[in-house]
Design a protein around this motif. Structure first.
Motif, PDB file in Angstrom:
ATOM      1  N   TYR A  14       0.822  -1.200   0.000  1.00  0.00           N
ATOM      2  CA  TYR A  14       0.000   0.000   0.000  1.00  0.00           C
ATOM      3  C   TYR A  14       0.865   1.262   0.000  1.00  0.00           C
ATOM      4  CZ  TYR A  14      -4.425  -2.446   0.500  1.00  0.00           C
ATOM      5  OH  TYR A  14      -5.533  -3.219   0.246  1.00  0.00           O
ATOM      6  N   ALA A  21       0.646  -5.942   2.056  1.00  0.00           N
ATOM      7  CA  ALA A  21      -0.616  -6.625   2.345  1.00  0.00           C
ATOM      8  C   ALA A  21      -0.640  -8.027   1.781  1.00  0.00           C
ATOM      9  CB  ALA A  21      -1.781  -5.812   1.794  1.00  0.00           C
ATOM     10  N   GLY A  44      -5.157  -9.950   3.824  1.00  0.00           N
ATOM     11  CA  GLY A  44      -5.221  -9.636   2.399  1.00  0.00           C
ATOM     12  C   GLY A  44      -6.388 -10.251   1.659  1.00  0.00           C
ATOM     13  N   THR A  47      -8.242  -7.573  -0.084  1.00  0.00           N
ATOM     14  CA  THR A  47      -7.318  -7.029  -1.084  1.00  0.00           C
ATOM     15  C   THR A  47      -7.406  -7.819  -2.383  1.00  0.00           C
ATOM     16  OG1 THR A  47      -5.771  -6.173   0.580  1.00  0.00           O
ATOM     17  CG2 THR A  47      -4.876  -6.626  -1.606  1.00  0.00           C
ATOM     18  N   LYS A  50     -10.358  -6.672  -4.344  1.00  0.00           N
ATOM     19  CA  LYS A  50     -10.108  -5.366  -4.969  1.00  0.00           C
ATOM     20  C   LYS A  50      -9.219  -5.503  -6.199  1.00  0.00           C
ATOM     21  CE  LYS A  50     -10.549  -2.935  -0.549  1.00  0.00           C
ATOM     22  NZ  LYS A  50      -9.815  -2.208   0.528  1.00  0.00           N
TER      23      LYS A  50
END
Length: 266
Positions: A14, A21, A44, A47, A50
């Protein structure tokens, strides 16, 4: 056969550079699979959702969906989250139909079909999840479990090939949550979208998933991949079978060991 979703040696750091992450992560998910991702908080899991949806980009490695590299927000993806986030000034039916108003090829037909074909599609989904007759209600008139059912309908109304679920049942009581597992299983079996479910509930992962990816504590890595071969449709009674409880306990101990290793290292 090539994977429908693929993460190839993906890491995500990040902004600021001090939080890694996700580290050296590989995933290969076939079309029509129902994959559950489990692991400790901050590992994560979200994550990955995403990255697959194109909301963020990998620091290193490649992410692809449908054999195409993900370069921006993916189109035609269904999403459901822990908070159903319904628009209070719209009816439940209108909330469910929102993707049809936004996503092509439905967008250009919305004005002509919103009171006919699209409304009928919404009502059919609401009936499947036990909300027949609630289309004209406002969000504040429904319970949390009912809103989450409507949220699943909204995520599926445009018949997405990919469905991303981020703790969609996490805020519900146990009985409502288990009822929605059955509903989610039926919806998946009807249309067979490719599903990635992020959850902290190991029973939920074993009940719904065709495969489970277990992650380590941050930085997130894939510790283990387990195929789940229990026959479908699965039932709550099955979750008390020795082989089911053994799988849940195995996952729990692996995650506990991972957390313990991180604590010792710190």
């Amino acid at each position: 056969m090539a994977a429908y979703i693929e993460l190839d040696n993906v890491s995500l750091r990040y902004p600021g550079g001090d939080v890694l992450a996700l580290d050296a992560t590989d995933m290969a998910i076939g079309e029509g699979d129902f994959v559950a991702i489990v692991g400790p908080s901050g590992c994560g899991k979200s994550t990955i959702l995403k990255l697959v949806s194109g909301l963020i980009h990998a620091t290193t490695g490649n992410v692809s969906v449908g054999q195409r590299e993900v370069r921006g927000p993916s189109k035609g993806v269904g999403m459901a989250f822990q908070n159903p986030t319904m628009l209070p000034w719209l009816t439940i039916r209108e909330n469910v139909m929102l993707p049809l108003k936004i996503v092509e090829p439905f967008r250009h037909e919305y004005a002509a079909k919103k009171k006919t074909e699209f409304a009928e599609r919404a009502e059919a989904l609401l009936k499947k999840v036990g909300l027949a007759g609630f289309g004209d209600k406002r969000p504040w008139q429904l319970s949390g479990g009912m809103l989450q059912r409507a949220s699943l309908c909204r995520a599926l109304i445009h018949e997405p090939r990919l469905l991303l679920l981020d703790e969609p049942f996490g805020a519900l009581d146990q009985f409502t949550r288990e009822e929605l597992w059955s509903i989610m299983q039926s919806l998946w079996m009807d249309g067979k979208p490719t599903v990635i479910l992020v959850t902290h509930d190991l029973r939920e992962a074993c009940y719904l998933g065709t495969r489970i990816y277990m992650m380590s504590a941050r930085p997130g890595r894939i510790l283990e991949i387990r195929d789940v071969d229990f026959a479908r449709p699965r039932t709550l009674q099955m979750t008390f079978a020795p082989e089911f409880t053994a799988l849940v306990q195995h996952l729990r101990m692996q995650i506990a060991d991972s957390r313990g290793t991180v604590v010792e290292a710190a």
